[in-house]
Design an enzyme around this catalytic site. Sequence first.
Site, PDB file in Angstrom:
ATOM      1  N   ARG A  51       0.852  -1.356   0.090  1.00 30.78           N
ATOM      2  CA  ARG A  51       0.125   0.100   0.070  1.00 30.78           C
ATOM      3  C   ARG A  51       0.818   1.188  -0.004  1.00 30.78           C
ATOM      4  O   ARG A  51       0.701   2.255  -0.715  1.00 30.78           O
ATOM      5  CB  ARG A  51      -0.894  -0.011   1.212  1.00 30.78           C
ATOM      6  CG  ARG A  51      -1.631   1.276   1.413  1.00 30.78           C
ATOM      7  CD  ARG A  51      -2.965   1.456   2.009  1.00 30.78           C
ATOM      8  NE  ARG A  51      -3.028   0.523   3.440  1.00 30.78           N
ATOM      9  CZ  ARG A  51      -2.204   0.750   4.243  1.00 30.78           C
ATOM     10  NH1 ARG A  51      -1.414   1.933   4.535  1.00 30.78           N
ATOM     11  NH2 ARG A  51      -2.151   0.041   5.416  1.00 30.78           N
ATOM     12  N   TYR A 104     -17.213  17.221 -15.132  1.00 32.14           N
ATOM     13  CA  TYR A 104     -17.329  15.701 -15.363  1.00 32.14           C
ATOM     14  C   TYR A 104     -18.365  15.210 -14.113  1.00 32.14           C
ATOM     15  O   TYR A 104     -18.459  15.761 -13.070  1.00 32.14           O
ATOM     16  CB  TYR A 104     -15.777  14.943 -14.984  1.00 32.14           C
ATOM     17  CG  TYR A 104     -16.336  13.685 -15.104  1.00 32.14           C
ATOM     18  CD1 TYR A 104     -16.581  12.575 -16.227  1.00 32.14           C
ATOM     19  CD2 TYR A 104     -16.068  12.788 -13.926  1.00 32.14           C
ATOM     20  CE1 TYR A 104     -16.878  11.229 -16.083  1.00 32.14           C
ATOM     21  CE2 TYR A 104     -16.142  11.350 -13.943  1.00 32.14           C
ATOM     22  CZ  TYR A 104     -16.549  10.700 -14.815  1.00 32.14           C
ATOM     23  OH  TYR A 104     -16.962   9.503 -14.841  1.00 32.14           O
ATOM     24  N   ASP A 177      -8.140  19.012 -14.184  1.00 33.78           N
ATOM     25  CA  ASP A 177      -8.333  17.542 -14.736  1.00 33.78           C
ATOM     26  C   ASP A 177      -8.089  17.376 -16.081  1.00 33.78           C
ATOM     27  O   ASP A 177      -8.524  18.256 -17.130  1.00 33.78           O
ATOM     28  CB  ASP A 177      -9.842  17.151 -14.662  1.00 33.78           C
ATOM     29  CG  ASP A 177     -10.235  15.835 -14.953  1.00 33.78           C
ATOM     30  OD1 ASP A 177      -9.396  15.267 -15.871  1.00 33.78           O
ATOM     31  OD2 ASP A 177     -11.172  15.386 -14.636  1.00 33.78           O
ATOM     32  N   LYS A 202      -8.599   6.293 -19.459  1.00 36.18           N
ATOM     33  CA  LYS A 202      -8.898   6.924 -20.601  1.00 36.18           C
ATOM     34  C   LYS A 202      -7.626   7.051 -21.677  1.00 36.18           C
ATOM     35  O   LYS A 202      -7.055   5.913 -21.866  1.00 36.18           O
ATOM     36  CB  LYS A 202      -9.333   8.442 -20.432  1.00 36.18           C
ATOM     37  CG  LYS A 202     -10.606   8.709 -19.463  1.00 36.18           C
ATOM     38  CD  LYS A 202     -11.885   7.838 -19.414  1.00 36.18           C
ATOM     39  CE  LYS A 202     -12.708   7.865 -18.471  1.00 36.18           C
ATOM     40  NZ  LYS A 202     -13.018   8.854 -17.913  1.00 36.18           N
TER      41      LYS A 202
HETATM   42  C1  LIG Z   1     -13.675   9.081 -16.433  1.00 36.90           C
HETATM   43  C2  LIG Z   1     -13.393  10.704 -15.882  1.00 36.90           C
HETATM   44  C3  LIG Z   1     -13.104  10.728 -14.668  1.00 36.90           C
HETATM   45  C4  LIG Z   1     -13.105   9.554 -13.443  1.00 36.90           C
HETATM   46  O1  LIG Z   1     -12.192   8.682 -13.665  1.00 36.90           O
HETATM   47  P1  LIG Z   1     -12.510   7.184 -13.216  1.00 36.90           P
HETATM   48  O2  LIG Z   1     -11.193   6.530 -13.821  1.00 36.90           O
HETATM   49  O3  LIG Z   1     -13.509   6.609 -14.400  1.00 36.90           O
HETATM   50  O4  LIG Z   1     -12.734   7.150 -11.982  1.00 36.90           O
HETATM   51  C5  LIG Z   1     -12.491  11.930 -14.226  1.00 36.90           C
HETATM   52  N1  LIG Z   1     -12.582  13.045 -15.214  1.00 36.90           N
HETATM   53  C6  LIG Z   1     -12.836  13.081 -16.465  1.00 36.90           C
HETATM   54  C7  LIG Z   1     -12.932  14.078 -17.219  1.00 36.90           C
HETATM   55  C8  LIG Z   1     -13.295  11.739 -16.960  1.00 36.90           C
HETATM   56  O5  LIG Z   1     -13.398  11.509 -18.010  1.00 36.90           O
END
Ligand SMILES: *Cc1c(COP(=O)(O)O)cnc(C)c1O
Length: 382
Positions: A51, A104, A177, A202
């Site tokens: 961890r 988001y 983000d 992503k």
């Molecule tokens: C998918 C996404 C998230 C969240 O991420 P997870 O891996 O699904 O928890 C946050 N911000 C954006 C812009 C996203 O597309």
Amino acid sequence: MSEHYGFETKAIHAGQTPDPTTGAVVPPIYQVSTYKQDGVGGARGGHDYSRSINPTRTALEECLAELEGGVRGLAFASGMAASDTLLRTLLAPGDHAVIPNDAYGGTFRLYARVLERWGVDHTPVALGDLDAVRAAFQPGRTKVLWIETPTNPMLNIADIAALSTLAHEFGVTVVVDNTFASPYLQQPLALGADVVVHSTTKYLGGHSDVVGGALVTNRTDLAERLYFHQNAMGAVSGPFDAWLVLRGIRTLSVRMERHCDNAEQIVRLLASHADVTDILYPGLSTHPHHDVAARQMKRFGGMVSFRVAGGESRAIDVCNRTHLFTLGESLGGVESLIEHPAAMTHASVAGSLLEVPSDLVRLSVGIETVDDLLADLSQALG
Ligand SMILES: *Cc1c(COP(=O)(O)O)cnc(C)c1O
């Protein structure tokens, strides 16, 4: 890693020196929870418990830090786990955050449904309006400005440099983000941000086979606090997941170039179709913040949203009629996806300020042969 190396070199080599024991050129998956210590207090290289530290995760974390130009990267079990850890590091009861009015959906839900209960409140603002952002700051109370650019699914653009300057006047920490752009197209820390958040699920992972998240900061004080919370809260990336994300990152640059090439051609097709009433893509000179996007992004990415004549039923019809564009949530993988945000990814913000238009269709343009993608979308639009 040497400062002068280019992005692609860093993506392939940062944190990934061949394994000292065997020479394996790819960092092994250290699928292990604990480590033999050489006597009490003799953890090798500080490896005491997974961890706290795991070599596969460390490889990913060092690579992420290099790609975003930060001093430290931290890998988590999901993008939301990264966001949660970040916000519980930065915010305490009584504090306030300013967030995009088209954040988001999962981020909005974290603020509205989780953090609210712990006495942290937030104000959604159109981040394109600097005066509105200034007015939303509550001196002494506002601790975080959350930026997302481009946004999901409206593809709005926020000016990271201008917003960072403004926020820092108020002593506010700037979070970006960077999921939609990826570090290949946009590097927020160099533009003044304090922390970058990723859903590595992503573009960084890039193959729709892993869920993960990451934080990168260039502030050493914050790096220490974030690491403390990563370990204290424990939402870490597992070794295999970290390995998959790192494997994806090695080809990020070539994938992103192809995502951008294909998206540009899709946009051209949409622009020529009579029933497409609006195209949301920051690469279009008609996009309201095209100039900002051109300044802070290398290219404009693989995400394209558009609105269709005929309203919700037509939008749903288009989503149901594609063959190559797979109907599904998520984005950033090699395969093209299509979805109806109002009923799918953004259903959780229905009825709120963040509700998205019901005639909106969102595409994650993949890296298939572009002519096949164009033909598929043409037939679906009719
Ligand atoms: C998918 C996404 C998230 C969240 O991420 P997870 O891996 O699904 O928890 C946050 N911000 C954006 C812009 C996203 O597309």
